[in-house]
Design an enzyme around this catalytic site. Sequence first.
Site, short mmCIF file in Angstrom:
data_model
loop_
_atom_site.label_atom_id
_atom_site.label_comp_id
_atom_site.label_asym_id
_atom_site.label_seq_id
_atom_site.Cartn_x
_atom_site.Cartn_y
_atom_site.Cartn_z
CB THR A 144 -0.16 25.53 -32.23
OG1 THR A 144 1.10 25.70 -32.68
CG2 THR A 144 -0.72 24.59 -33.48
CB SER A 179 3.90 18.06 -37.53
OG SER A 179 3.09 18.76 -36.47
CE1 TYR A 181 0.10 20.09 -30.89
CE2 TYR A 181 1.74 21.15 -32.25
CZ TYR A 181 0.88 21.11 -31.18
OH TYR A 181 0.58 22.44 -30.42
CG HIS A 182 1.68 22.17 -36.06
ND1 HIS A 182 3.10 21.50 -35.97
CD2 HIS A 182 2.04 23.03 -34.83
CE1 HIS A 182 4.20 22.08 -35.28
NE2 HIS A 182 3.37 23.12 -34.72
CE LYS A 185 -2.48 21.90 -29.86
NZ LYS A 185 -3.20 22.05 -28.51
P1 NAD Z 1 2.64 19.06 -21.78
O1 NAD Z 1 2.79 17.85 -22.71
O2 NAD Z 1 3.76 19.64 -20.86
O3 NAD Z 1 1.23 19.37 -20.95
C1 NAD Z 1 0.20 18.56 -21.59
C2 NAD Z 1 -0.49 17.97 -20.31
O4 NAD Z 1 -1.69 17.19 -20.98
C3 NAD Z 1 0.48 16.75 -19.77
O5 NAD Z 1 0.40 16.82 -18.38
C4 NAD Z 1 -0.43 15.37 -20.33
O6 NAD Z 1 -0.28 14.44 -19.32
C5 NAD Z 1 -1.92 15.93 -20.23
N1 NAD Z 1 -2.60 15.11 -21.33
C6 NAD Z 1 -2.36 14.75 -22.73
N2 NAD Z 1 -3.27 14.13 -23.23
C7 NAD Z 1 -4.14 13.89 -22.36
C8 NAD Z 1 -5.63 13.11 -22.17
N3 NAD Z 1 -5.98 12.59 -23.29
N4 NAD Z 1 -6.11 13.14 -21.19
C9 NAD Z 1 -5.64 13.93 -19.80
N5 NAD Z 1 -4.57 14.87 -19.84
C10 NAD Z 1 -3.86 14.63 -21.07
O7 NAD Z 1 2.44 20.31 -22.93
P2 NAD Z 1 2.47 21.98 -22.97
O8 NAD Z 1 3.67 22.30 -23.01
O9 NAD Z 1 2.22 22.25 -21.44
O10 NAD Z 1 1.30 22.36 -23.86
C11 NAD Z 1 0.01 22.56 -23.05
C12 NAD Z 1 -0.82 23.07 -24.46
O11 NAD Z 1 -0.15 24.05 -25.03
C13 NAD Z 1 -0.95 21.92 -25.64
O12 NAD Z 1 -1.99 21.85 -26.03
C14 NAD Z 1 0.09 22.24 -26.64
O13 NAD Z 1 -0.24 22.06 -27.92
C15 NAD Z 1 -0.25 24.14 -26.42
N6 NAD Z 1 1.10 24.70 -26.85
C16 NAD Z 1 2.40 24.51 -26.22
C17 NAD Z 1 3.45 25.21 -26.62
C18 NAD Z 1 4.73 25.16 -26.05
O14 NAD Z 1 5.91 25.63 -26.44
N7 NAD Z 1 5.03 24.43 -24.92
C19 NAD Z 1 3.11 26.25 -27.65
C20 NAD Z 1 2.12 26.26 -28.34
C21 NAD Z 1 0.93 25.51 -27.89
N1 USQ Z 2 14.57 23.59 -34.26
C1 USQ Z 2 16.14 23.66 -34.50
N2 USQ Z 2 16.75 23.17 -33.77
C2 USQ Z 2 16.23 22.40 -32.62
C3 USQ Z 2 15.06 22.28 -32.62
C4 USQ Z 2 14.20 22.82 -33.41
O1 USQ Z 2 16.42 24.60 -35.67
O2 USQ Z 2 17.22 21.85 -31.96
C5 USQ Z 2 13.79 24.42 -35.29
C6 USQ Z 2 12.60 23.78 -35.90
O3 USQ Z 2 13.03 23.09 -36.96
C7 USQ Z 2 11.26 24.42 -36.08
C8 USQ Z 2 11.68 25.53 -34.84
O4 USQ Z 2 12.87 25.40 -34.43
O5 USQ Z 2 11.45 25.21 -37.29
C9 USQ Z 2 10.66 25.37 -33.71
O6 USQ Z 2 10.72 24.04 -32.97
P1 USQ Z 2 10.31 23.72 -31.66
O7 USQ Z 2 10.59 22.02 -31.65
O8 USQ Z 2 10.91 24.85 -30.58
O9 USQ Z 2 8.73 23.93 -31.81
P2 USQ Z 2 7.67 23.31 -32.62
O10 USQ Z 2 7.93 21.89 -33.12
O11 USQ Z 2 7.05 24.43 -33.60
O12 USQ Z 2 6.68 23.15 -31.35
C10 USQ Z 2 6.48 23.96 -30.20
C11 USQ Z 2 5.67 23.06 -29.24
C12 USQ Z 2 4.16 22.88 -29.78
C13 USQ Z 2 3.58 24.35 -30.42
C14 USQ Z 2 4.58 24.99 -31.07
C15 USQ Z 2 4.05 26.58 -31.48
O13 USQ Z 2 6.00 21.71 -29.05
O14 USQ Z 2 3.28 22.46 -28.78
O15 USQ Z 2 2.43 24.05 -31.11
O16 USQ Z 2 5.79 25.04 -30.59
S1 USQ Z 2 4.43 27.02 -33.30
O17 USQ Z 2 5.93 26.89 -33.69
O18 USQ Z 2 4.28 28.10 -33.31
O19 USQ Z 2 3.57 26.15 -33.85
#
Ligand code: NAD
Ligand code: USQ
Length: 382
Positions: A144, A179, A181-182, A185
Amino acid sequence: MNILIAGGDGFCGWPTALHLSARGHDVTILDNLARREWDVELGTQSLTPIADTRTRLARWRQVSGREMPFYQGDMQDYGFVRDVIAAVRPDAVVHYAEQRSAPYSMIDREHAVFTQVNNVVGTLNLLFAIKEAARDAHLIKLGTMGEYGTPNIDIEEGYIRIAHNGREDVVPYPKQPFSFYHLSKVHDSHNIMFACKAWGLRATDLNQGVVYGVVTDETASHAELSNRYDYDQVFGTVLNRFCAQAASGHPLTVYGEGGQTRGFLDIRDTIRCIELAALNPADPGEFRVFNQFTEQFSVLELAARVAAVAPEVGLTAEVIHIPDPRVEKERHYYNAAHTRLIDLGLVPHLLSDALIRDLLESAVQHKERIRPETFMPTVSWR
Ligand code: NAD
Ligand code: USQ
């Protein structure tokens, strides 16, 4: 290519699986379906109706004539992961299977611990399984942009050259994640980098920005292939949330000043980036880092874009500022490099009013499924 997609039932994983399968690759998916259970835990649901996994796969077989084997199991179970890798013997493993919500990881101690164990142990299991059963497989890992945080200097792609006390070296770019979560990663990145060095594995860490959009060519080809659309305060990402809020007459919730700036990309570019990484693998022993986003926006800019397009579909969107539940800079410098995927051939879908209109229309179409009580943030970083 023979490609395994871990997390293949999720928001990014499902359209990636369809895209790669449609292009003739042999795709296998792995998922424990935990994401569907987290919806139940949080009292929310995808805005778009989504079919169960086996129905999706049967429909894809019927639409495309292609099989997509599915292994249901947990990345935390080493025996399961090793057996899948040994059975599939993939050329590339795309690893999406993690808990990906920052707010979910900040709910309480249990959710923080779960997130880090799930993500870090799952990735370690995958590294050991690749080493044991498919040593030449290319690991394509979703990281991320949030690993870097918002430093007051330009962000590079993974590494930075530093001069210190008269000497120079290229070192991993400093990490200041947002966070627990982050942070998971960041831990993954370090573990993968070490495994590449120690065992000669090949890996690409894709530091992805915030994904928006929902639809791809393949998910649009049948209702039972639809992708999920998260809009709630825990899993909804900001632009998709703003569109769902506008569709249901809820104000757009800008946290704090709204100067928070992030890298963003269209889901159609996510799937293309994975394809490009797979077709151009890292070398044995190489730990490659690409920043996977196409444009930078502040949260306030996105809210203004949605509010400007809303009247075109008969909606009025009000933008409000609410206290930021997160600990993050609300105004800051942000300039992140993102040329390496472009160099490999990515032609970005830049954010257009047409895409915002599509998201608004999709949200209006399924408006009755929106649970407005899940819009306002209740998870606090403090
Ligand atoms: P998502 O939650 O929709 O999909 C993740 C999938 O992984 C789910 O189907 C879940 O059931 C599965 N999973 C989670 N833990 C598991 C485990 N222990 N074993 C097997 N399956 C498991 O998330 P997404 O939005 O598709 O994101 C996918 C990846 O991309 C994540 O690693 C996320 O961190 C990364 N990512 C997403 C975004 C975004 O904006 N959605 C941005 C940056 C990075
Ligand atoms: N935000 C608002 N209002 C809202 C929701 C979010 O102002 O209603 C703000 C948050 O405070 C943050 C930004 O928007 O500053 C982004 O928040 P987000 O919830 O869209 O994204 P984030 O929490 O950063 O997480 C998402 C994905 C995560 C991925 C990440 C990429 O859920 O899996 O890793 O985007 S990044 O942001 O580049 O780290």
